[in-house]
Scaffold this active site. Sequence first.
Site, short mmCIF file in Angstrom:
data_model
loop_
_atom_site.label_atom_id
_atom_site.label_comp_id
_atom_site.label_asym_id
_atom_site.label_seq_id
_atom_site.Cartn_x
_atom_site.Cartn_y
_atom_site.Cartn_z
N GLY A 36 1.08 -1.14 0.14
CA GLY A 36 0.08 -0.13 0.07
C GLY A 36 0.53 1.24 0.08
O GLY A 36 2.06 1.15 0.43
N CYS A 244 -5.52 -16.57 -0.30
CA CYS A 244 -5.40 -15.90 -1.46
C CYS A 244 -4.55 -16.23 -2.67
O CYS A 244 -3.63 -16.13 -2.49
CB CYS A 244 -5.56 -14.30 -1.01
SG CYS A 244 -6.07 -13.36 -3.20
N TYR A 250 1.51 -12.54 -6.71
CA TYR A 250 1.81 -11.05 -7.90
C TYR A 250 2.34 -10.63 -6.49
O TYR A 250 2.94 -9.89 -5.92
CB TYR A 250 0.52 -10.25 -8.01
CG TYR A 250 1.47 -9.09 -8.18
CD1 TYR A 250 1.88 -8.38 -9.38
CD2 TYR A 250 0.15 -8.20 -7.74
CE1 TYR A 250 2.47 -7.59 -9.20
CE2 TYR A 250 0.44 -6.40 -7.85
CZ TYR A 250 1.52 -6.32 -8.62
OH TYR A 250 1.70 -4.47 -9.14
N SER A 291 7.54 -8.77 -10.77
CA SER A 291 6.94 -9.60 -10.34
C SER A 291 7.22 -11.15 -10.91
O SER A 291 7.22 -12.19 -10.59
CB SER A 291 5.52 -9.68 -10.17
OG SER A 291 4.78 -8.77 -11.05
N ASP A 353 5.20 -13.41 -17.59
CA ASP A 353 4.35 -11.87 -16.81
C ASP A 353 3.90 -12.47 -15.70
O ASP A 353 3.34 -13.77 -15.84
CB ASP A 353 3.06 -10.87 -17.31
CG ASP A 353 3.09 -9.67 -16.90
OD1 ASP A 353 3.72 -9.69 -15.84
OD2 ASP A 353 2.98 -8.57 -17.09
N CYS A 390 -12.24 -9.12 -7.64
CA CYS A 390 -12.15 -9.90 -6.91
C CYS A 390 -13.18 -8.59 -5.86
O CYS A 390 -12.94 -6.97 -5.72
CB CYS A 390 -11.18 -9.16 -5.90
SG CYS A 390 -10.79 -9.43 -4.18
N CYS A 444 -11.49 -15.06 -8.67
CA CYS A 444 -11.86 -13.86 -9.75
C CYS A 444 -11.50 -14.53 -11.03
O CYS A 444 -11.50 -14.09 -12.25
CB CYS A 444 -10.01 -12.89 -9.87
SG CYS A 444 -8.55 -14.00 -9.72
#
Length: 471
Positions: A36, A244, A250, A291, A353, A390, A444
């Site tokens: 964040g 999750c 990621y 990532s 990716d 999500c 998702c």
Amino acid sequence: MKDKCGVVGVWFDKEKNRDSAAIYIYYALQALQHRGQESSGIAVNNGNAVLNDKGMGLVTDYFNRDRLQRLAGYTGIGHVRYSTTGSSRLENCQPFIVSYKNGTIALAHNGNLVNYRELKKELEADGRVFTSDSDTEVISHLLVKEMMRNDLVEAVRETMRKLVGSYSLVILAGDKIIGVRDPLGFKPLCIGRLDNGYIITSESAAIDTLNGELLRDVAPGEMVILSDKIESHKLFKCKNHAHCMFEFVYFARPDSIIDGKLVYRVRHRIGEELAKECPTKADCVSPVPDSGITSAIGYSNTSGVHYTEGLIKNRYVGRTFIMPGQDLRETAVRLKLNTVRENVAGKDVILIDDSIVRGTTSRRIIDLIRRAGAKSVHARIGSPPIISPCYLGIDMATREELIAAHKSIKGVEFMIGADSLYYISLEGLVKAIGIDKDDLCTGCLTGVYPIEIPGERCESRQTKLNNFVCE
């Protein structure tokens, strides 16, 4: 994509670390900054009062020596935020502080409540006043309400009975630090030992940063209390969990251990599975940093295709505002990523990716590699197609924005400009993670969610009792 938040709580022996909690939290939050970047906050207890400070921006942008020195205390919690419920403004920064007749608590939250609007209406009807539109403030008020009529453990239990969604919480209550993980274990939370104290945090990398020792994960449905010892209360238990899967693909740092799995090793295995599922003749394999790096190494090791860096990331660039005109939009992409022309010119390139969401970024990256002279670009993706939003703590996209929700794989391939496109299979991803499919949240990817979400299909993993509580 952005994850909602990172949380941390530290407890120290008052006689040995009387004033240093804030600086430990500060460094731990820097280790969690990837979770964040909108705001950061710290709350500490000095034995007499709860002191707190929070503001917009990165940890190092907001907190300086003077701010930290004013937060002298021996125990406390911290938070870095990216909003999913609640807009990006100061009022929604965490931790939330709530005072009541028996004292003051501070609370920080990683996750997203599905039923927070209903809970907020009930609390407002009960006379509670809110200063934000965040679901975390709802949890804070619910907990305080229960603490006025129950002991601490029962107050947390009764609060959990009302919450539907994902939540890993750290709570400062008196001189204790409390950690709580939802019964399905959507979001990570772990415990470590520090010199003269303990830490509870979203990722083990924060424990490593403080030279601590990872002890274990907080179990789904568990409440832990940190003081001079670790006290555990298994409040609720589900037959299956819903970790999750995007934490492994990621969000989490590759050097973190989540639910017993080293994220680096998972991503390496994702590359290995991609190479096995879709062998491709090419001159080199190259990652989209950061990532995609570990998966690209795994792909190269398994396939024998030479690994090279075709893209270099500028790590000092924050968000770029939306620029008018195609030329300026392309400049924004080049500001973040630049090609190493000699590594890709005249070559057939396998590009690794982690995911494709809207497809716009993938298109621009592939265009960059083509302009650097690549003969062909073959996109290999470390997660299956994302076809549904999500609702449980990831700021991903609406269904309308998800390219794979409306186009076939060939259609996505055409839109992003790849010569070929392959996504890892769901079975391959589950194998790479090493956690049973029934214990992962893949909503998702499948459109089927582990909890009831209005308008969506539900594959319930909870026994409904007193508002969706597991026993």
